[in-house]
Enzyme design. Structure first.
Site, PDB file in Angstrom:
ATOM      1  N   LYS A 167      38.946  47.287  25.472  1.00 10.31           N
ATOM      2  CA  LYS A 167      39.493  47.329  26.839  1.00 10.31           C
ATOM      3  C   LYS A 167      40.491  48.483  26.980  1.00 10.31           C
ATOM      4  CE  LYS A 167      38.619  42.438  27.378  1.00 10.31           C
ATOM      5  NZ  LYS A 167      39.105  41.083  27.122  1.00 10.31           N
TER       6      LYS A 167
ATOM      7  N   GLN B  41      44.922  38.034  26.310  1.00 11.25           N
ATOM      8  CA  GLN B  41      43.707  37.733  25.543  1.00 11.25           C
ATOM      9  C   GLN B  41      43.755  36.293  25.022  1.00 11.25           C
ATOM     10  OE1 GLN B  41      41.043  39.975  25.144  1.00 11.25           O
ATOM     11  NE2 GLN B  41      40.005  38.185  24.301  1.00 11.25           N
TER      12      GLN B  41
ATOM     13  N   ASP C 145      41.915  38.517  35.474  1.00  9.90           N
ATOM     14  CA  ASP C 145      40.904  37.656  34.847  1.00  9.90           C
ATOM     15  C   ASP C 145      40.427  36.593  35.838  1.00  9.90           C
ATOM     16  OD1 ASP C 145      40.047  38.333  32.314  1.00  9.90           O
ATOM     17  OD2 ASP C 145      41.848  37.548  31.336  1.00  9.90           O
TER      18      ASP C 145
END
Ligand code: NAP
Length: 285
Positions: A53, A97, A120
């Site tokens: 990412k 994460q 997200d």
């Protein structure tokens, strides 16, 4: 003839388009979209995801802000960091994460992320806005990637019977909302579903999001169905999905491969969401 829904190539194209848009926006506003990435601990798989990412951000000209924290970081300290990132105007998106170590409450951490930076799409408010078909809401990346992939191949869901196998908060449930918004008739299955085959065999669209190799077999699908495989199963033969691809593909009209289908789309959508968050906050259409 079966059409393979090529997520790998489409994701590349999306990244290229985002890169061009980022450059234009930089010229226009003097600002750069920024993504903050928080990783707790040393989990090797998480590290690979996070590094890809960060690399992706660099490639498309977005700013990335890395926060690598030790595995024993306290929940309080992590909340403090999130609060700082919420206030930082250079940061448009915050990605924590998952999974987090067991001493940290994931729900609490996700709840602490500012709504407009929830790239997200995990916050309850964003999920609610998705169901309300709100244009500015940030959609969970995997379902958003599936929609973009179906759109690329002009697959119109209106009036279709769709069966989604798996009801997770990050895939099955938000995808059901997106399908409903496109006027599909949606059934969501879970591990207690009485007879899975009964559900899938008449469906126009089947989405597998379970994590069980070859759960969907040829006898469970109808001729001409659209098959989307979200599953990631690591086997001796490499990464495979939830669909018995070899035998199901000849029956399907459209099918996603694993790898190279939904996976790359998920990452591309993270950058899409960061750009969207940037545009939302700067009132750019
Ligand atoms: P998850 O939280 O792992 O849950 C799996 C879901 O499958 C649950 O809802 C479970 O039902 C259901 N299930 C389990 N066995 C079943 C069965 N025999 N019949 C019907 N349903 C069954 O789900 P997830 O996080 O969405 O992940 C699903 C898969 O997608 C995993 O392989 C994951 O690695 C992969 N994934 C891929 C991407 C990507 O970018 N490609 C992104 C996210 C996830 P219950 O709720 O009743 O337990």
């Amino acid at each position: 003839m079966t059409v393979i829904l090529d997520g790998k190539n489409l994701a590349k194209k999306i990244r290229k388009d985002i890169k061009e848009e980022v450059a234009l926006l930089k010229e226009k506003t003097g600002k750069n979209p920024g993504l903050a990435i928080v990783l707790v601990g040393e989990d090797p798989a998480s590290k690979i995801y996070v590094n890809s990412k960060i690399k992706g951000c660099k490639e498309i000209g977005m700013e990335s802000f890395e926060n690598f924290l030790p595995k024993d970081v306290t929940e309080e300290k992590l909340l403090e960091i999130i609060e700082k990132l919420n206030k930082d105007e250079r940061v448009n998106g915050i990605l924590v994460q998952l999974p987090l170590p067991s001493h940290i409450d994931e729900k609490k951490i996700i709840a602490a992320i500012a709504l407009e930076k929830d790239v997200d799409g995990f916050k309850p408010d964003n999920l609610g806005l998705l169901f309300l078909n709100d244009k500015k809401s940030l959609h969970s990346c995997t379902p958003a990637g599936i929609m973009r992939l179906l759109d690329e191949y002009n697959i119109d869901l209106k009036g279709l019977d769709a069966v989604i196998v798996g009801r997770s908060n990050i895939v099955g449930k938000p995808l059901a909302g997106l399908f409903i918004n496109r006027s599909a008739t949606v059934t969501i299955c879970n591990s207690h579903t009485k007879n899975l085959k009964e559900q899938t065999k008449n469906a126009d669209v089947v989405v597998m999001a379970v994590g069980k190799e070859k759960l969907l077999t040829e006898d469970m699908v109808k001729e001409g169905a659209v098959i989307v495989d979200v599953g990631i199963n690591r086997t001796n033969a490499g990464v495979v999905g939830d669909v018995d691809f070899e035998n199901v593909a000849p029956k399907a009209k459209y099918i996603t491969p694993v790898p190279g289908g939904v996976g790359p789309m998920t990452v591309a959508m993270l950058f899409h969401n960061t750009l969207k968050a940037f545009k939302n906050v700067n009132n750019i259409e």
